[in-house]
Design a protein around this motif. Structure first.
Motif, short mmCIF file in Angstrom:
data_model
loop_
_atom_site.label_atom_id
_atom_site.label_comp_id
_atom_site.label_asym_id
_atom_site.label_seq_id
_atom_site.Cartn_x
_atom_site.Cartn_y
_atom_site.Cartn_z
N ASP A 118 42.36 3.28 50.62
CA ASP A 118 41.33 3.12 51.63
C ASP A 118 41.65 1.86 52.43
O ASP A 118 41.46 0.75 51.95
N VAL A 119 42.14 2.05 53.64
CA VAL A 119 42.57 0.94 54.50
C VAL A 119 41.39 0.49 55.35
O VAL A 119 40.86 1.27 56.13
N GLY A 120 40.98 -0.77 55.19
CA GLY A 120 39.80 -1.27 55.89
C GLY A 120 38.54 -0.82 55.17
O GLY A 120 37.64 -0.25 55.78
N THR A 121 38.45 -1.09 53.90
CA THR A 121 37.41 -0.52 53.05
C THR A 121 35.99 -0.94 53.41
O THR A 121 35.04 -0.19 53.17
N GLY A 122 35.79 -2.12 53.98
CA GLY A 122 34.44 -2.56 54.32
C GLY A 122 33.55 -2.61 53.10
O GLY A 122 33.84 -3.30 52.12
N SER A 123 32.48 -1.83 53.09
CA SER A 123 31.53 -1.81 51.97
C SER A 123 32.09 -1.09 50.75
O SER A 123 31.50 -1.14 49.68
N GLY A 124 33.20 -0.38 50.94
CA GLY A 124 33.80 0.37 49.84
C GLY A 124 33.27 1.78 49.71
O GLY A 124 33.66 2.51 48.79
N CYS A 125 32.43 2.23 50.63
CA CYS A 125 31.79 3.55 50.46
C CYS A 125 32.80 4.69 50.38
O CYS A 125 32.63 5.60 49.57
N LEU A 126 33.87 4.64 51.17
CA LEU A 126 34.86 5.72 51.11
C LEU A 126 35.66 5.65 49.81
O LEU A 126 35.86 6.67 49.15
N ASN A 172 29.67 -3.17 44.95
CA ASN A 172 29.25 -1.77 45.02
C ASN A 172 29.98 -0.91 44.00
O ASN A 172 29.38 -0.06 43.36
N ALA A 173 31.28 -1.14 43.83
CA ALA A 173 32.06 -0.37 42.86
C ALA A 173 31.58 -0.64 41.44
O ALA A 173 31.49 0.28 40.61
N THR A 174 31.27 -1.90 41.15
CA THR A 174 30.76 -2.25 39.82
C THR A 174 29.43 -1.56 39.56
O THR A 174 29.24 -0.97 38.49
N LYS A 175 28.53 -1.59 40.52
CA LYS A 175 27.21 -0.95 40.36
C LYS A 175 27.34 0.55 40.13
O LYS A 175 26.55 1.14 39.40
N LEU A 176 28.34 1.17 40.79
CA LEU A 176 28.49 2.62 40.70
C LEU A 176 29.55 3.05 39.69
O LEU A 176 29.89 4.24 39.60
N VAL A 177 30.07 2.11 38.93
CA VAL A 177 31.06 2.34 37.88
C VAL A 177 32.25 3.14 38.42
O VAL A 177 32.60 4.20 37.91
N ALA A 178 32.85 2.60 39.47
CA ALA A 178 34.03 3.23 40.08
C ALA A 178 35.23 2.31 39.85
O ALA A 178 35.23 1.17 40.32
N ASP A 179 36.21 2.80 39.13
CA ASP A 179 37.40 2.02 38.78
C ASP A 179 38.38 2.01 39.96
O ASP A 179 39.14 2.97 40.15
N ILE A 180 38.33 0.93 40.74
CA ILE A 180 39.13 0.82 41.96
C ILE A 180 39.83 -0.53 41.94
O ILE A 180 39.28 -1.52 41.47
N THR A 181 41.04 -0.56 42.48
CA THR A 181 41.74 -1.83 42.66
C THR A 181 41.50 -2.30 44.09
O THR A 181 41.65 -1.52 45.03
#
Length: 187
Positions: free
Chosen positions: A33-41, A70-79
């Motif tokens: 995700d290039v230009g992730t911003g809030s991380g929603c995508l 946001n990723a921590t709250k939604l339990v999404a394992d992202i680098t």
């Protein structure tokens, strides 16, 4: 969200629909995700396609902080990596070759009139140069050099033909669109 990131819009769903079409049965691919911003995508991609590796890039440290929360709250394992477009990927442990890029980059032309809601959002996340496609030119060139498999973007409808030409100039072809979102595959 806060003052450092854009408020997610309905077009994000179109980008995710095109992403799922691109991933298909290859559920172990890398999504960047290039230009992730809030991380929603990035977060939605990871939750919808849990077997995929998801990497979120942004030039702004403030955006990355919001996206990580946001990723921590939604339990999404992202680098998460700080990066100007794909710069950090060249030395990264993640292989961009054959990956799928999500790129909701700033695409509003500098002189384009914006509504009141957008006037309160960060200009870095909105404006993409005189024609709005400045960052896309660089992205498609870098994606070709690093051998990405496909790119899912969002832009104004009146920019679609010019964006498709930028893609063709870099060996990508338009294969699908959904509203403001477009899917380009490498030739």
């Amino acid at each position: 969200v806060n003052k450092h990131v854009l408020v997610p819009r309905p077009e994000s769903e179109s980008m995710i629909d095109l992403l799922k079409r691109a991933v298909g049965l290859d559920s172990r691919t890398t999504i960047i995700d290039v230009g992730t911003g809030s991380g929603c995508l990035a977060i939605t991609a990871k939750l919808e396609l849990p077997n995929c590796t998801v990497v979120a890039l942004d030039i702004s440290d403030e955006c990355l902080r919001v996206a990580k929360q946001n990723a921590t709250k939604l339990v999404a394992d992202i680098t998460f990596l700080e990066s100007n477009l794909l710069d950090s990927m060249q030395d990264s442990r993640f292989k961009i070759q054959d990956s799928i890029l999500l790129a909701n980059l700033p695409y509003v032309p500098k002189s384009y009139p914006i509504n009141n809601a957008a006037a309160h959002e960060p200009t870095l996340a909105l404006f993409g140069g005189s024609d709005g496609l400045e960052l896309f030119r660089r992205l498609f060139s870098e994606a070709k050099e690093l051998e990405a498999r496909c790119i899912v973007t969002e832009s104004l409808t009146e920019q679609h033909a010019q964006l498709a030409q930028i893609a063709r100039n870099n060996s990508f072809r338009l294969t699908a669109s959904d509203g403001l979102a477009q899917l380009f595959l490498a030739d």
